[in-house]
Scaffold this motif. Structure first.
Motif, mmCIF file in Angstrom:
data_model
loop_
_atom_site.group_PDB
_atom_site.id
_atom_site.type_symbol
_atom_site.label_atom_id
_atom_site.label_comp_id
_atom_site.label_asym_id
_atom_site.label_seq_id
_atom_site.Cartn_x
_atom_site.Cartn_y
_atom_site.Cartn_z
ATOM 1 N N LYS A 400 0.855 -1.194 0.000
ATOM 2 C CA LYS A 400 0.000 0.000 0.000
ATOM 3 C C LYS A 400 0.898 1.255 0.000
ATOM 4 O O LYS A 400 2.099 1.164 -0.231
ATOM 5 N N LYS A 404 4.846 1.477 -0.849
ATOM 6 C CA LYS A 404 5.194 1.966 -2.191
ATOM 7 C C LYS A 404 6.260 3.054 -2.109
ATOM 8 O O LYS A 404 7.202 3.076 -2.909
ATOM 9 N N GLN A 416 5.094 6.824 -9.064
ATOM 10 C CA GLN A 416 4.245 6.487 -10.213
ATOM 11 C C GLN A 416 4.761 5.236 -10.946
ATOM 12 O O GLN A 416 3.976 4.454 -11.471
ATOM 13 N N ASN A 419 3.601 2.200 -9.116
ATOM 14 C CA ASN A 419 2.190 1.943 -9.439
ATOM 15 C C ASN A 419 2.055 1.285 -10.811
ATOM 16 O O ASN A 419 1.260 0.357 -10.990
ATOM 17 N N ARG A 420 2.845 1.781 -11.790
ATOM 18 C CA ARG A 420 2.782 1.225 -13.142
ATOM 19 C C ARG A 420 3.249 -0.236 -13.152
ATOM 20 O O ARG A 420 2.658 -1.086 -13.794
ATOM 21 N N ALA A 423 0.611 -2.451 -11.699
ATOM 22 C CA ALA A 423 -0.485 -2.642 -12.656
ATOM 23 C C ALA A 423 -0.111 -3.700 -13.694
ATOM 24 O O ALA A 423 -0.931 -4.549 -14.065
#
Length: 455
Positions: A400, A404, A416, A419-420, A423
Motif C-alpha cells: 500500500k 510503495k 508512479q 504503481n505502473r 499494474a
C-alpha cells in the motif's frame, strides 16, 4: 540490424501491388530500387551486379501464383538469390566447424585490430562448450597489444573454458606450439588460438600469422571482420584470403550495422562461408550463421527459428515446470514469479533482440514501443522488486501507500513507476489465471498493451 535495407525492400514490394504479372518494365523498375537499396547498404558492386543479373534472369515472365502479388513474387526470387549470395548453395555442412581430426581440433582466429577478435574467441569458447559439449583451451599469441593476454584470460574465465598463460616476451610460433602440447596432454577437444591484429594490413603481420598457421596446421582458420567496416571489410577479407587458406568468416558487430553490406559481400568476394555472426556485445551474443535465415531477416520475413532458439537458451525449464505446478494446485502468481519472467526475457537478449527476429508485420504491430526504453524499463522493474521485502514479494496485495514510498526510494524511482509496475504485474497475474484454465487465446488477446515501453 540491416534496418535500412529491409525498409527499402519493403517499399519495393508496395510499389508493385495491383500488377498481374512480372514484366520486363515493372521488373526493371523494381530491380533499380533493389540495386539502390543494396548499394546504400554498402554491398560490394561486383556482388550487386551478380545478384541483380541472377534475379532478373529468374524473375522475367514468371507468372504470379494465386494469392501472390508481383511484389511478393519478386521478393521470393530476391530471397533465394540473397541466400545464394551469402552461400546457401554451399550446403549446410560448409557452415559447420570441422572436428574431423585427432584432438585437439585447432581453430586459428585472424583479423585486424579492433574487429572484436579476442571477445569472439571467448564467445566461440562458450558456444563450443555449451552447444557442442567440447573441452576448450584458449591461448593468446598477441604479444604486441597491451593487455591482450589478460583480456583473453578474463573472457575465457567468464565462459568457464581453460586458458593457457603466456608472456609478451614469448614468440607467437612458440606460444602456439606450447599450447598445442598442453592441449594434447590435458585432453582438450578444441584449441582456439587468438593471433595479433594490426590497425591495417601489413606484410609483417601476414608473415607472422602464416608462420603460426604452418606450425600448428589448424583445421579451421577463421577470419574475424567488423561488419561495420562496409567496403573495407571486403578489402581486408580479400587480403587475408590471399595470404591464408581461410575456412570461414566470423562477422562481428552485426547488431550495430543498419546497412549490412558486409554480410552480403564477404562470402561473394572470398568464396568462404560466413560461419558465425556476432549479434551483441554479451558473451552469448554469437549465432551460427544461416544464409537462408539471414536473407529472411533482411527482407522483413523475420527469423522465427532464431527466436525459438533464444527462448530455449533463456528458458529455465525446471523453474517453468515449478511455476506450472504451482498454478495447477491453486497457488498464486507472485512477485518472485514475475521477477523470474523478467530475468528469462533478459536471457533471451532483451526486447530489441527479440523484435529483430520477428517478421516485419509483427514489428509494425509493435510500432510505438521503444525497445531500448523497454529494456531499460525491465531493469527498473527488477530494481523495484529487489527493493521489496520477501513478504511483499510473496504477498503483493500488502503493498500500500507507505510500502510503495519505501520501494520507490529503495529503487531510486518515482512512486508512479511503482504503481505502473504493480499494474503490469496485475495484468500478468490475470493472464496466468487464464493460462491455468486453458484459455490460451484469451491470454494472447490480453497481452495487447502489455509490452514494457509501449505508450
Amino acid at each position: 540490424m540491416l534496418d535500412n535495407l529491409t525498409q527499402r525492400l519493403a517499399k519495393v514490394v508496395k510499389t508493385m501491388r495491383g500488377e498481374a504479372r512480372l514484366t520486363e518494365t515493372n521488373t526493371a523498375e523494381m530491380l533499380r530500387e533493389v540495386r539502390m537499396a543494396l548499394l546504400e547498404a554498402d554491398v560490394a558492386l561486383p556482388a550487386v551486379r551478380d545478384l541483380i543479373a541472377r534475379v532478373k534472369e529468374r524473375a522475367l515472365g514468371e507468372e504470379v501464383i494465386s494469392s501472390l502479388t508481383p511484389g511478393q513474387a519478386l521478393v521470393g526470387v530476391v530471397q533465394k538469390e540473397l541466400a545464394s549470395l551469402m552461400g546457401a548453395d554451399l550446403g549446410e555442412e560448409a557452415y559447420q566447424l570441422s572436428f574431423a581430426t585427432q584432438p585437439p581440433a585447432i581453430i586459428l582466429m585472424a583479423g585486424l585490430q579492433g574487429a572484436g577478435k579476442t571477445t569472439t574467441v571467448g564467445k566461440l569458447a562458450k558456444y563450443l562448450k555449451e552447444q557442442k559439449k567440447k573441452k576448450v583451451l584458449t591461448v593468446s599469441a598477441d604479444v604486441y597489444r597491451p593487455a591482450a593476454i589478460g583480456q583473453l584470460q578474463t573472457v575465457t574465465a567468464q565462459v568457464g573454458a581453460d586458458f593457457f598463460p603466456t608472456l609478451p616476451t614469448d614468440k607467437p610460433v612458440d606460444i602456439a606450439l606450447a599450447a598445442l602440447d598442453y592441449a594434447k596432454k590435458h585432453h582438450h577437444d578444441v584449441l582456439i588460438i587468438d593471433t595479433a591484429g594490426r590497425l591495417g594490413i601489413d606484410e609483417a603481420m601476414m608473415l607472422e600469422i602464416t608462420a603460426v598457421h604452418a606450425a600448428v596446421n589448424p583445421i579451421e582458420t577463421l577470419f574475424v571482420v567488423d561488419a561495420m567496416l562496409g567496403q573495407d571489410a571486403v578489402n581486408t577479407a580479400k587480403a587475408f584470403n590471399d595470404a591464408l587458406p581461410l575456412t570461414g568468416v566470423v562477422l562481428t558487430k552485426l547488431d550495430g550495422d543498419a546497412r549490412g553490406g558486409a554480410a552480403l559481400s564477404v562470402r561473394h568476394i572470398t568464396g568462404k562461408p560466413i560461419k558465425f555472426a556476432g549479434i551483441s556485445e554479451k558473451l552469448d551474443g554469437l549465432e551460427a550463421f544461416d544464409p537462408t535465415r539471414m536473407a529472411n531477416r533482411i527482407l522483413g520475413m523475420g527469423d522465427i527459428l532464431a527466436l525459438v532458439e533464444s527462448a530455449q537458451k533463456g528458458m529455465d525449464v525446471a523453474a517453468a515446470q515449478d511455476l506450472a505446478q504451482k498454478l495447477k494446485v491453486g497457488g498464486k502468481f507472485d512477485m518472485n514469479d514475475f521477477q523470474l519472467q523478467l530475468s528469462q526475457m533478459k536471457k533471451m537478449g532483451g526486447m530489441a533482440n527479440l523484435m529483430d527476429k520477428l517478421p516485419a508485420q509483427l514489428q509494425q504491430a509493435a510500432n510505438g514501443a521503444n525497445m531500448g526504453q523497454a529494456d531499460k524499463q525491465v531493469r527498473r522493474m527488477e530494481g523495484m522488486i529487489n527493493s521489496m521485502t520477501p513478504l511483499e514479494r510473496a504477498k503483493p496485495d500488502l503493498i500500500k501507500a507507505s510500502r510503495k514510498r519505501r520501494i520507490a526510494a529503495g529503487a531510486g524511482v518515482q512512486i508512479q513507476e511503482v504503481n505502473r509496475m504493480l499494474a503490469q504485474f496485475d495484468q500478468m497475474q490475470t493472464m496466468m489465471k487464464k493460462l491455468k484454465g486453458g484459455g490460451m487465446m484469451k491470454m494472447l488477446r490480453g497481452m495487447k498493451g502489455m509490452m514494457p515501453g509501449k505508450r
